[in-house]
Design a protein around this motif. Structure first.
Motif, PDB file in Angstrom:
ATOM      1  N   ILE A 266       8.871  -7.969   6.086  1.00 29.69           N
ATOM      2  CA  ILE A 266       7.664  -7.740   5.282  1.00 29.69           C
ATOM      3  C   ILE A 266       7.540  -6.256   4.948  1.00 29.69           C
ATOM      4  O   ILE A 266       7.213  -5.879   3.814  1.00 29.69           O
ATOM      5  CB  ILE A 266       6.410  -8.265   6.014  1.00 29.69           C
ATOM      6  CG1 ILE A 266       6.529  -9.781   6.256  1.00 29.69           C
ATOM      7  CG2 ILE A 266       5.142  -7.937   5.227  1.00 29.69           C
ATOM      8  CD1 ILE A 266       5.483 -10.353   7.191  1.00 29.69           C
ATOM      9  N   ILE A 267       7.853  -5.414   5.918  1.00 30.03           N
ATOM     10  CA  ILE A 267       7.795  -3.961   5.708  1.00 30.03           C
ATOM     11  C   ILE A 267       8.867  -3.532   4.709  1.00 30.03           C
ATOM     12  O   ILE A 267       8.594  -2.761   3.786  1.00 30.03           O
ATOM     13  CB  ILE A 267       7.946  -3.216   7.056  1.00 30.03           C
ATOM     14  CG1 ILE A 267       6.705  -3.485   7.932  1.00 30.03           C
ATOM     15  CG2 ILE A 267       8.172  -1.721   6.839  1.00 30.03           C
ATOM     16  CD1 ILE A 267       6.863  -3.083   9.383  1.00 30.03           C
ATOM     17  N   THR A 268      10.074  -4.056   4.874  1.00 32.89           N
ATOM     18  CA  THR A 268      11.179  -3.726   3.966  1.00 32.89           C
ATOM     19  C   THR A 268      10.846  -4.098   2.527  1.00 32.89           C
ATOM     20  O   THR A 268      11.267  -3.425   1.587  1.00 32.89           O
ATOM     21  CB  THR A 268      12.474  -4.449   4.410  1.00 32.89           C
ATOM     22  OG1 THR A 268      12.785  -4.057   5.748  1.00 32.89           O
ATOM     23  CG2 THR A 268      13.642  -4.108   3.512  1.00 32.89           C
ATOM     24  N   GLU A 269      10.056  -5.154   2.346  1.00 34.01           N
ATOM     25  CA  GLU A 269       9.680  -5.599   1.000  1.00 34.01           C
ATOM     26  C   GLU A 269       8.596  -4.720   0.374  1.00 34.01           C
ATOM     27  O   GLU A 269       8.156  -4.984  -0.740  1.00 34.01           O
ATOM     28  CB  GLU A 269       9.219  -7.056   1.047  1.00 34.01           C
ATOM     29  CG  GLU A 269      10.342  -8.019   1.373  1.00 34.01           C
ATOM     30  CD  GLU A 269       9.870  -9.447   1.577  1.00 34.01           C
ATOM     31  OE1 GLU A 269       8.657  -9.719   1.421  1.00 34.01           O
ATOM     32  OE2 GLU A 269      10.711 -10.287   1.900  1.00 34.01           O
ATOM     33  N   GLY A 270       8.110  -3.720   1.118  1.00 37.61           N
ATOM     34  CA  GLY A 270       7.195  -2.765   0.515  1.00 37.61           C
ATOM     35  C   GLY A 270       5.799  -2.693   1.105  1.00 37.61           C
ATOM     36  O   GLY A 270       4.977  -1.904   0.640  1.00 37.61           O
ATOM     37  N   SER A 271       5.493  -3.488   2.110  1.00 35.86           N
ATOM     38  CA  SER A 271       4.166  -3.424   2.727  1.00 35.86           C
ATOM     39  C   SER A 271       4.096  -2.254   3.696  1.00 35.86           C
ATOM     40  O   SER A 271       5.087  -1.900   4.338  1.00 35.86           O
ATOM     41  CB  SER A 271       3.849  -4.729   3.461  1.00 35.86           C
ATOM     42  OG  SER A 271       3.746  -5.793   2.554  1.00 35.86           O
ATOM     43  N   ASP A 272       2.917  -1.662   3.802  1.00 34.74           N
ATOM     44  CA  ASP A 272       2.697  -0.537   4.709  1.00 34.74           C
ATOM     45  C   ASP A 272       2.964  -0.969   6.152  1.00 34.74           C
ATOM     46  O   ASP A 272       2.377  -1.949   6.625  1.00 34.74           O
ATOM     47  CB  ASP A 272       1.244  -0.043   4.568  1.00 34.74           C
ATOM     48  CG  ASP A 272       0.917   1.029   5.568  1.00 34.74           C
ATOM     49  OD1 ASP A 272       1.496   2.130   5.480  1.00 34.74           O
ATOM     50  OD2 ASP A 272       0.089   0.754   6.464  1.00 34.74           O
ATOM     51  N   PRO A 273       3.842  -0.256   6.866  1.00 35.43           N
ATOM     52  CA  PRO A 273       4.197  -0.654   8.234  1.00 35.43           C
ATOM     53  C   PRO A 273       3.002  -0.764   9.182  1.00 35.43           C
ATOM     54  O   PRO A 273       2.895  -1.726   9.937  1.00 35.43           O
ATOM     55  CB  PRO A 273       5.156   0.454   8.692  1.00 35.43           C
ATOM     56  CG  PRO A 273       5.684   1.043   7.434  1.00 35.43           C
ATOM     57  CD  PRO A 273       4.602   0.894   6.404  1.00 35.43           C
ATOM     58  N   ASP A 274       2.100   0.227   9.139  1.00 36.56           N
ATOM     59  CA  ASP A 274       0.946   0.194  10.041  1.00 36.56           C
ATOM     60  C   ASP A 274       0.054  -1.012   9.758  1.00 36.56           C
ATOM     61  O   ASP A 274      -0.453  -1.648  10.684  1.00 36.56           O
ATOM     62  CB  ASP A 274       0.123   1.482   9.924  1.00 36.56           C
ATOM     63  CG  ASP A 274       0.858   2.689  10.487  1.00 36.56           C
ATOM     64  OD1 ASP A 274       1.765   2.507  11.332  1.00 36.56           O
ATOM     65  OD2 ASP A 274       0.536   3.822  10.068  1.00 36.56           O
ATOM     66  N   THR A 275      -0.125  -1.332   8.477  1.00 37.16           N
ATOM     67  CA  THR A 275      -0.959  -2.468   8.093  1.00 37.16           C
ATOM     68  C   THR A 275      -0.321  -3.771   8.536  1.00 37.16           C
ATOM     69  O   THR A 275      -0.988  -4.650   9.084  1.00 37.16           O
ATOM     70  CB  THR A 275      -1.214  -2.477   6.573  1.00 37.16           C
ATOM     71  OG1 THR A 275      -1.783  -1.228   6.191  1.00 37.16           O
ATOM     72  CG2 THR A 275      -2.143  -3.606   6.170  1.00 37.16           C
TER      73      THR A 275
END
Length: 181
Positions: free
Chosen positions: A155-164
């Motif tokens: 999910i992070i790799t796809e562009g979502s903010d890691p902390d979120t």
């Protein structure tokens, strides 16, 4: 209710809330107000609803949507009360799309309900975004994590903010017990 010509009643909960505050004051002495008092208010709201349900043989409908339920944004025995969760499998952003569809031919759901910022209305000025990401962001993460069963890294790799992403997944895991009630 007015637009659908449905009979409704308004039950004031101020006296009930005041009574709980008074009874709990000795236990809470020296403690600041926090989510505890907000949850008490939500639970008081459920009592008259359940009373009407019991008295008249109706079923109370739970108003939680999939987004709120997934991250535990609801009060057990409060706004989560109800025998059927009619929108429990509908993400919050889709709830708004359904509302727009319902309003296609005439205004059934008041426009201000659809345009105001989402709020549990448990304290003045409170907004859902005080505790949650914007629902567009939240629902995207939830969909990928729940429906597509993607791991956080993906999910992070796809562009979502890691902390979120990590915050949302932590909320899902921490609040699993509420979904099983």
């Amino acid at each position: 209710a007015t637009n659908l010509k449905v009979q409704y009643d308004i039950v004031n909960i101020e006296k009930s809330f005041g009574a709980f505050e008074e009874e709990l004051a000795p236990l809470f002495e020296g403690k600041n107000r926090d989510i505890t008092e907000e949850n008490i208010q939500a639970r008081i709201r459920a009592i008259p609803l359940m009373a009407v349900s019991n008295k008249f043989g109706c079923i109370l409908l739970n108003t939680s949507n999939k987004s709120e339920a997934a991250v535990g944004y609801g009060t057990l025995y409060g706004d989560m009360a109800g025998g059927i969760s009619v929108i429990g499998d509908v993400y919050k952003t889709d709830v708004y799309h359904l509302a727009e569809y319902i309003n296609l031919t005439r205004e059934i759901i008041p426009k201000n309900t659809l345009t105001k910022m989402p709020s549990a209305e448990l304290k003045p000025g409170q907004l859902d975004t005080d505790s949650l990401p914007d629902y567009g962001i939240l629902d995207s993460i939830l969909y990928k994590y729940i429906e597509l069963q993607k791991p956080s890294e993906s999910i992070i790799t796809e562009g979502s903010d890691p902390d979120t992403v990590l915050k949302v997944i932590k909320m899902i895991n921490m609040n699993e017990y509420k979904r099983y009630q």
